[in-house]
Design a protein around this motif. Structure first.
Motif: not given
Length: 491
Positions: A193, A427, A431, A435
């Motif tokens: 990210g 992961r 991320e 977002r």
């Protein structure tokens, strides 16, 4: 009869060994056994371990950063005001549990400071102690427990503004580099990210601290207590976030204990003196590892402990006047923002007189250290920005940092197959947690523009239509690829 540490392995009332209190993964100076216990005679400390580049071969060189590079950049003073820690706050925490499988408890709790009312002679440290308990207990992804604990404690945690996720050991190594300390090191860097993760990579996950002597393990076993709600704990790992050098960090470190003035420190935990003395003589500390697999079990338990109440602890021999080197201690207290420090002096044979156990609040000393080391902190800020810039421009965002010399760092590609710091699912979760906030921000921005026109940028309405300049009115130079059709070029 109540016991202070539960039952020993033999079933006799006493202090059950807290094996994980040994290898301090985030100590940077070799862990609790490496720097805590004073030996019965003055001894030269063993040199720190060197990165094992035979076990962890190096990939191709991407960039080199010398001490002169960061000196020249830091000298312009543009980062001076930002090269200080601000806005420090607790994020999450977890305890490693003494279970047969890899198990953490979140938020967990540090052991409580429960000093003995009557000092008793302790046995010297004995046993095996792992240098990095997180890697030893979960070698597949040593940072995963910290990330899992964050989402366990706060399911809505936003990752969008976290620039660096690291441990006290790795950040301490970078600080040593800018301060010209000689320790060599090696760690993995990965962009997930918007966050750059640092993961130490210095040896085998089960690397032991060798030559452990003194009472740096048995003393905390006798003077701190795992409370009933975190019974069976081995270590307490803690994450804080703060701003430094214009970046926001999450830092993981191991916590030795905490103070709670509201709770009794002796009477409710101690047994009769004779029984206690026998129990203390039986204290031994060692680490046993869970069965190794890729599965991490997460329990809920414990409670949040304020940062202001936690402490770091060291032991030394008073007989040989072994003093604490605060130039080694203060930088780590600073990076971890630990406000309290305990140093306990023994008589050379394991007896710690009450008057020789010094408990002190170090906040003023830590602030003064920050002032005195302003130039080093500016260099650290420059170095971190350089590393992040290189990682974010790399096509994979997956590199390694290696210090082969006191004078420079190497940034290299990983050797062989890619080795990620977190499993794929985690992961993706990290991320997505970034977002989600970005999507909300975009939605808010769109809502704020309602009524100003459809598809037109906000600054369209500030354009000066009465300008006589041809250049001001010529918008036909935009390319088809770049044009979002602002409507101006139809004027």
């Amino acid at each position: 009869m109540s016991t202070r540490r539960g039952a020993s392995s033999s079933g006799r009332a006493g202090f059950a060994p807290r094996g994980g209190r040994g290898g301090r993964g985030d100590r940077g100076s070799g862990g609790r056994g490496g720097g805590r216990g004073g030996r019965s005679a003055p001894q030269r400390q063993a040199p720190p371990p060197q990165p094992d580049i035979f076990k962890h071969p190096l990939g191709n060189l991407v960039a080199k950063i010398t001490t002169k590079d960061i000196d020249l950049t830091a000298s312009n003073g543009t980062l001076s005001a930002a090269a200080a820690i601000t806005e420090c706050e607790y994020v999450a925490s977890y305890n490693w549990m003494n279970d047969s499988t890899s198990t953490i408890m979140a938020p967990g709790k540090p052991p409580l400071w429960t000093p003995l009312s009557v000092p008793h002679q302790l046995n010297e440290d004995a046993g095996d102690f792992y240098r990095d308990p997180n890697a030893a207990r979960f070698p597949s992804y040593p940072i995963e427990p910290a990330v899992q604990a964050i989402f366990k404690v706060d399911a809505a945690f936003s990752t969008s503004n976290i620039d660096v996720f690291t441990c006290g050991s790795t950040l301490g190594n970078l600080l040593r580099f800018v301060r010209n300390d000689d320790k060599l090191f090696h760690f993995t860097v990965e962009l997930i990210g918007n966050t750059v993760f640092f993961l130490r990579k210095e040896g085998s996950p089960t690397e032991l601290i060798t030559g452990v002597r003194g009472f740096g393990h048995t003393f905390p076993e006798a003077y701190t207590t795992w409370e009933p709600d975190v019974k069976g704990s081995e270590t307490h790992q803690r994450m804080v976030q703060y701003k430094f050098g214009g970046l926001r960090f999450i830092l993981r470190f191991e916590c030795d204990g905490y103070f709670n003035p509201a709770l009794p420190q002796k009477s409710s935990y101690e047994e009769e003196d004779d029984d206690l003395a026998q129990a203390l003589k039986a204290v031994s500390v060692s680490q046993s590892l869970p069965k190794q697999n890729n599965s991490l079990k997460i329990k809920t338990g414990g409670s949040e402990v304020p940062q202001s109440s936690i402490f770091d602890l060291k032991t030394r021999s008073g007989k040989y006047s072994q003093s604490i080197d605060m130039e080694q201690i203060l930088p780590l207290l600073y990076l971890k923002q630990i406000p309290n420090f305990i140093v306990a002096y023994h008589n050379g044979a394991g007896l710690f007189p009450t008057k020789d156990i010094k408990v002190e609040n170090f906040e003023k000393k830590i602030r003064q250290w920050e002032i005195d080391n302003k130039s080093a902190l500016e260099r650290l800020s420059v170095l971190l920005h350089k590393i992040i810039e290189i990682v974010k421009t790399d096509e994979c965002g997956l590199l390694e940092i290696y210090r082969p010399s006191p004078d420079y760092l190497e940034i290299r590609k990983q050797h062989g197959d890619e080795s990620h710091v977190l499993p794929l699912s985690l992961r993706q979760e990290w991320e997505a947690a970034g977002r989600h906030v970005a999507d909300e921000f975009d939605s808010d921005q769109a809502s704020s523009q309602e009524g100003e026109g459809v598809g037109l940028p906000r600054d369209y309405y500030s354009y000066d239509f009465d300008s006589d300049s041809e250049d001001d009115r010529d918008f036909t130079a935009c390319s088809a690829d770049d044009c979002g059709y602002c409507g101006r070029c139809t004027y």
